[in-house]
Design a protein around this motif. Structure first.
Motif: not given
Ligand code: G3P
Length: 231
Positions: A6, A28, A31, A86, A132, A135, A166-167, A169, A186
């Protein structure tokens, strides 16, 4: 499970493609804008680094379906290869997805926060849906639970759309997403390193080197084979 980068940072992409089994790149507008450089040459360079067979997901920036479709057609022409447009999941995005499906252009519906957004995106024709995870966790929801239900729901309804979570941490989030059966994650270049490193692995490697060198000195197997040939 597929691992995707990502990032739109060329150095990071180059490094990840060299060292990890990477299936592609997602970007995105956030990014892309971090790179503060010419957009077209950036996406062309990403394609050059990853080659035609890895997936490249680029997000549309138009707000209406017609604009999204036109962007998708143009971007596919520019980057070629295994390309996905996307599209954020809203009514215009769903309308664009249905049109693109008929045109044979592949779609990743993104910014997904609920199971029913994913379901609608899938039925509209999305190849991937991108929920996500972090998030969701940040709003005291449960990203893993949402992704798990999307995976199960697609199985129940025999839907072929894949889940590209995605998203992220943490390594724990990635592992739990793998365990609920998402087909792809990702993640940032940093997370590739975090996933790989363990102090006990490094300790084991250091031990192997010390034991080898105590017997053979600072030569590797290739040097030993070469020496043997020259005898
Ligand atoms: O691919 C979507 C992803 O970039 C969002 O991640 O870290 O901004 O929540 P994040």
């Amino acid at each position: 499970m597929m691992y995707i980068i990502d990032s739109a940072n060329l150095d990071q992409i180059r490094e990840c493609v060299e060292y990890y089994p990477v299936a592609g790149v997602t970007t995105n507008p956030t990014i892309i804008s971090r790179e503060k450089t010419d957009f077209i040459s950036l996406i062309k360079s990403i394609r050059e680094i990853i080659g035609p067979d890895r997936m490249l997901h680029i997000q549309a920036t138009s707000h209406d379906a017609e604009g999204i479709v036109r962007e998708a057609v143009s971007l596919q022409g520019i980057v070629g290869g295994d390309f996905y447009i996307k599209i954020p999941v809203n009514p215009e995005g769903l309308k664009a997805t249905m049109a693109l499906k008929k045109m044979g252009i592949k779609v990743t519906e993104t910014a997904i926060f609920t199971q029913q957004q994913a379901m609608l995106a899938a039925i509209a024709g999305a190849d991937f849906v991108a929920p996500y995870v972090n998030r969701l966790d940040n709003i005291v929801s449960d990203g893993v639970h949402v992704v798990g239900e999307i995976v199960d729901m697609f199985k129940i309804h025999d839907i072929k759309t894949k889940v590209l979570a995605a998203s992220f941490k943490t390594v724990e989030q990635i592992h739990k997403i793998a365990m609920v059966g998402a087909q792809a994650v990702t993640i940032s270049a940093d997370l590739f390193q975090t996933l790989t490193y363990h102090p006990l692995t490094q300790y084991a490697i250091d031990d192997f080197i010390a034991d080898w060198e105590s017997c053979y000195g600072k030569v590797d197997i290739l040097q030993i084979i070469e020496n043997q040939k020259n005898k």
